[in-house]
Design an enzyme around this catalytic site. Structure first.
Site, PDB file in Angstrom:
ATOM      1  N   CYS A  99      -6.113   3.926   7.470  1.00 25.24           N
ATOM      2  CA  CYS A  99      -4.893   3.259   7.951  1.00 25.24           C
ATOM      3  C   CYS A  99      -4.303   4.015   9.143  1.00 25.24           C
ATOM      4  O   CYS A  99      -3.639   5.038   8.970  1.00 25.24           O
ATOM      5  CB  CYS A  99      -3.882   3.165   6.813  1.00 25.24           C
ATOM      6  N   CYS A 134      -0.500   4.187   9.196  1.00 27.59           N
ATOM      7  CA  CYS A 134       0.066   5.161   8.246  1.00 27.59           C
ATOM      8  C   CYS A 134      -0.113   6.593   8.749  1.00 27.59           C
ATOM      9  O   CYS A 134       0.797   7.405   8.651  1.00 27.59           O
ATOM     10  CB  CYS A 134      -0.625   5.065   6.887  1.00 27.59           C
ATOM     11  N   ASP A 135      -1.306   6.919   9.228  1.00 30.88           N
ATOM     12  CA  ASP A 135      -1.656   8.321   9.449  1.00 30.88           C
ATOM     13  C   ASP A 135      -1.845   8.719  10.913  1.00 30.88           C
ATOM     14  O   ASP A 135      -1.999   9.902  11.212  1.00 30.88           O
ATOM     15  CB  ASP A 135      -2.956   8.644   8.679  1.00 30.88           C
TER      16      ASP A 135
HETATM   17  C1  LIG Z   1      -4.532   6.907   1.636  1.00 23.87           C
HETATM   18  C2  LIG Z   1      -3.481   5.877   1.972  1.00 23.87           C
HETATM   19  C3  LIG Z   1      -2.351   6.256   2.653  1.00 23.87           C
HETATM   20  C4  LIG Z   1      -1.375   5.316   2.955  1.00 23.87           C
HETATM   21  N1  LIG Z   1      -0.271   5.730   3.615  1.00 23.87           N
HETATM   22  C5  LIG Z   1       0.725   4.856   3.859  1.00 23.87           C
HETATM   23  C6  LIG Z   1       1.925   5.272   4.506  1.00 23.87           C
HETATM   24  O1  LIG Z   1       2.084   6.441   4.858  1.00 23.87           O
HETATM   25  N2  LIG Z   1       2.876   4.338   4.709  1.00 23.87           N
HETATM   26  C7  LIG Z   1       2.733   3.018   4.339  1.00 23.87           C
HETATM   27  O2  LIG Z   1       3.652   2.221   4.539  1.00 23.87           O
HETATM   28  N3  LIG Z   1       1.612   2.595   3.760  1.00 23.87           N
HETATM   29  C8  LIG Z   1       0.605   3.474   3.494  1.00 23.87           C
HETATM   30  N4  LIG Z   1      -0.547   3.048   2.905  1.00 23.87           N
HETATM   31  C9  LIG Z   1      -0.681   1.617   2.577  1.00 23.87           C
HETATM   32  C10 LIG Z   1       0.096   1.323   1.297  1.00 23.87           C
HETATM   33  O3  LIG Z   1      -0.316   2.206   0.304  1.00 23.87           O
HETATM   34  C11 LIG Z   1      -0.136  -0.121   0.850  1.00 23.87           C
HETATM   35  O4  LIG Z   1       0.218  -1.018   1.877  1.00 23.87           O
HETATM   36  C12 LIG Z   1       0.722  -0.424  -0.371  1.00 23.87           C
HETATM   37  O5  LIG Z   1       0.469   0.491  -1.415  1.00 23.87           O
HETATM   38  C13 LIG Z   1       0.438  -1.836  -0.886  1.00 23.87           C
HETATM   39  O6  LIG Z   1       1.216  -2.034  -2.014  1.00 23.87           O
HETATM   40  P1  LIG Z   1       0.834  -3.106  -3.114  1.00 23.87           P
HETATM   41  O7  LIG Z   1       1.922  -3.013  -4.113  1.00 23.87           O
HETATM   42  O8  LIG Z   1       0.557  -4.400  -2.494  1.00 23.87           O
HETATM   43  O9  LIG Z   1      -0.557  -2.643  -3.719  1.00 23.87           O
HETATM   44  P2  LIG Z   1      -1.148  -1.256  -4.230  1.00 23.87           P
HETATM   45  O10 LIG Z   1      -0.334  -0.099  -3.868  1.00 23.87           O
HETATM   46  O11 LIG Z   1      -2.571  -1.291  -3.821  1.00 23.87           O
HETATM   47  O12 LIG Z   1      -1.081  -1.417  -5.812  1.00 23.87           O
HETATM   48  C14 LIG Z   1      -1.903  -2.334  -6.472  1.00 23.87           C
HETATM   49  C15 LIG Z   1      -1.680  -2.193  -7.956  1.00 23.87           C
HETATM   50  O13 LIG Z   1      -2.366  -3.233  -8.636  1.00 23.87           O
HETATM   51  C16 LIG Z   1      -3.019  -2.695  -9.772  1.00 23.87           C
HETATM   52  N5  LIG Z   1      -4.118  -3.585 -10.122  1.00 23.87           N
HETATM   53  C17 LIG Z   1      -5.211  -3.933  -9.386  1.00 23.87           C
HETATM   54  N6  LIG Z   1      -6.001  -4.781 -10.080  1.00 23.87           N
HETATM   55  C18 LIG Z   1      -5.396  -4.970 -11.279  1.00 23.87           C
HETATM   56  C19 LIG Z   1      -5.706  -5.724 -12.444  1.00 23.87           C
HETATM   57  N7  LIG Z   1      -6.813  -6.469 -12.535  1.00 23.87           N
HETATM   58  N8  LIG Z   1      -4.846  -5.687 -13.503  1.00 23.87           N
HETATM   59  C20 LIG Z   1      -3.701  -4.956 -13.440  1.00 23.87           C
HETATM   60  N9  LIG Z   1      -3.358  -4.229 -12.356  1.00 23.87           N
HETATM   61  C21 LIG Z   1      -4.190  -4.235 -11.298  1.00 23.87           C
HETATM   62  C22 LIG Z   1      -3.429  -1.289  -9.348  1.00 23.87           C
HETATM   63  O14 LIG Z   1      -3.642  -0.456 -10.468  1.00 23.87           O
HETATM   64  C23 LIG Z   1      -2.207  -0.874  -8.554  1.00 23.87           C
HETATM   65  O15 LIG Z   1      -1.214  -0.357  -9.403  1.00 23.87           O
HETATM   66  C24 LIG Z   1      -1.548   3.960   2.586  1.00 23.87           C
HETATM   67  C25 LIG Z   1      -2.695   3.571   1.905  1.00 23.87           C
HETATM   68  C26 LIG Z   1      -3.662   4.513   1.581  1.00 23.87           C
HETATM   69  C27 LIG Z   1      -4.904   4.087   0.828  1.00 23.87           C
END
Ligand SMILES: Cc1cc2nc3c(=O)[nH]c(=O)nc-3n(C[C@H](O)[C@H](O)[C@H](O)COP(=O)(O)OP(=O)(O)OC[C@H]3O[C@@H](n4cnc5c(N)ncnc54)[C@H](O)[C@@H]3O)c2cc1C
Length: 335
Positions: free
Chosen positions: A155, A158-159
């Protein structure tokens, strides 16, 4: 239509072999990233008594990173795990029931939506908020995991800031790679764009944008085979024209290695009922979190091919809870 009382546990037995527990809820949230927990904060404050299942990765993607510097409200930055613990506490403060569990099958054919979890418990919900995120694709090199958070990132938004004035590489040849490379070119001294083929898959507009940056060097027909460095990424080993008589090993000095070869939205379990695009991102009615299934909403990265940020995920989690609350009150008025 009969409406479900919150947390009305039936403990019903479906058949002799399968002692499946059934629980009825008004709002089921699947996923514990910024989208899921934000939906939980809003849904619990709206008296929807939400139950949230965390999935395998409690706290979501941010639990795999150290520094989050761009989430508003943390002027000094925050670690990903700490921030997600704050989200969880805030959701629980208003009564959200948070449970560990993975959704394995769904039945969205009726007015009541059924979701079965890996412990064989079935939740029957009036509304479901899907917040299961998207997973970045990696090349599969052992050194990618070795340097995770130490120079390897999927990303740039992000980084990228951590590599200001430094040299980095971006892997990929599509629009995302072109976007990440141009974003980084505005921050970094030099950006290598590592492309497997001798052409870019990116749109003509994005290609033209890439070519405008004098600090982007495209390494055509190169494949990354390893990363090296003492306490973090210091360089990458590439093979040029792999498998041909002109094959050559090339080493580049870089401080950051950015993957831009796509994401896999975690939507497969819902696909039989919920419409997705070709990649698997859940389709929502523009400006809302409504899916094609009434009472089922999608928030965060699982429905967002463009931004994929914590703050946008949280924002759409808030929208999903408001959409769910309005759906429930409208449906109640009609019946
Ligand atoms: C290494 C890294 C660094 C990042 N740094 C930043 C940053 O500095 N700033 C920023 O804004 N964004 C950052 N991001 C991006 C950010 O993390 C994502 O945009 C954000 O987390 C998305 O949120 P979400 O709630 O949609 O999904 P996610 O955070 O991906 O959460 C998905 C959830 O769904 C659950 N899940 C999946 N499948 C199932 C299932 N079948 N049953 C039940 N639960 C399930 C998982 O366990 C998880 O809890 C980073 C991403 C990564 C990988």
């Amino acid at each position: 239509m009969e409406f479900i009382k919150p947390l009305d546990l039936q403990n019903a037995t479906r058949n002799d072999n399968d002692r499946e527990q059934i629980e009825k809820v008004r709002c089921l949230i699947i996923g514990s990233g910024p989208a899921g927990y934000t939906a939980a904060i809003y849904a619990s404050r709206a008296n929807l008594n939400p139950v949230l299942y965390t999935g395998l990765e409690t706290g979501g993607q941010l639990t795999t990173t150290t520094d989050v510097d761009n989430y508003p409200g943390y002027p000094g930055g925050v670690t990903g795990p700490h921030m997600m613990e704050d989200f969880k506490k805030q959701a629980e403060r208003f009564g959200t029931v948070v449970r560990f569990g993975i959704a394995t099958t769904v039945d969205f054919s009726g007015m009541t939506h059924k979701v079965t979890f890996d412990d064989n418990k079935t939740i029957e919900a009036d509304t479901v908020i899907i917040a299961t995120g998207a997973t970045a694709k990696y090349l599969g090199l052992p050194s990618e995991s070795k340097y995770a958070g130490m120079g390897v990132s999927a990303c740039a938004t992000c980084d990228g800031f951590f590599y200001k004035g430094k040299d980095v590489a971006v892997v990929g040849g599509g629009d995302t790679a072109a976007e990440e490379a141009t974003y980084l070119a505005g921050l970094c001294r030099k950006v290598y764009l590592i492309v497997r083929r001798d052409v870019l898959r990116a749109s003509k507009i994005m290609q033209a944008k890439v070519l405008k940056f004098s600090n982007i060097e495209i390494l055509w027909e190169h494949q990354t085979v390893d990363l090296f460095g003492e306490n973090g990424v210091e360089g990458a080993t590439l093979i040029k024209k792999k498998g041909t008589s002109d094959e050559e090993t090339v080493r580049i000095k870089i401080d950051g290695f950015f993957l831009a070869i796509g994401h896999t939205p975690n939507s497969s379990v819902f696909k039989q009922y919920v419409e997705t695009d070709q990649v698997g991102y859940i389709k929502t009615v523009p400006g809302t979190t409504k899916t094609n299934v009434e009472g089922v909403f999608a928030a965060g990265d699982v429905q967002d091919p463009h931004y994929r940020q914590a703050v946008t995920a949280a924002g759409s989690g808030c929208m999903a809870a408001i959409d769910a609350e309005r759906y429930l009150s409208e449906t109640l008025t009609m019946h």
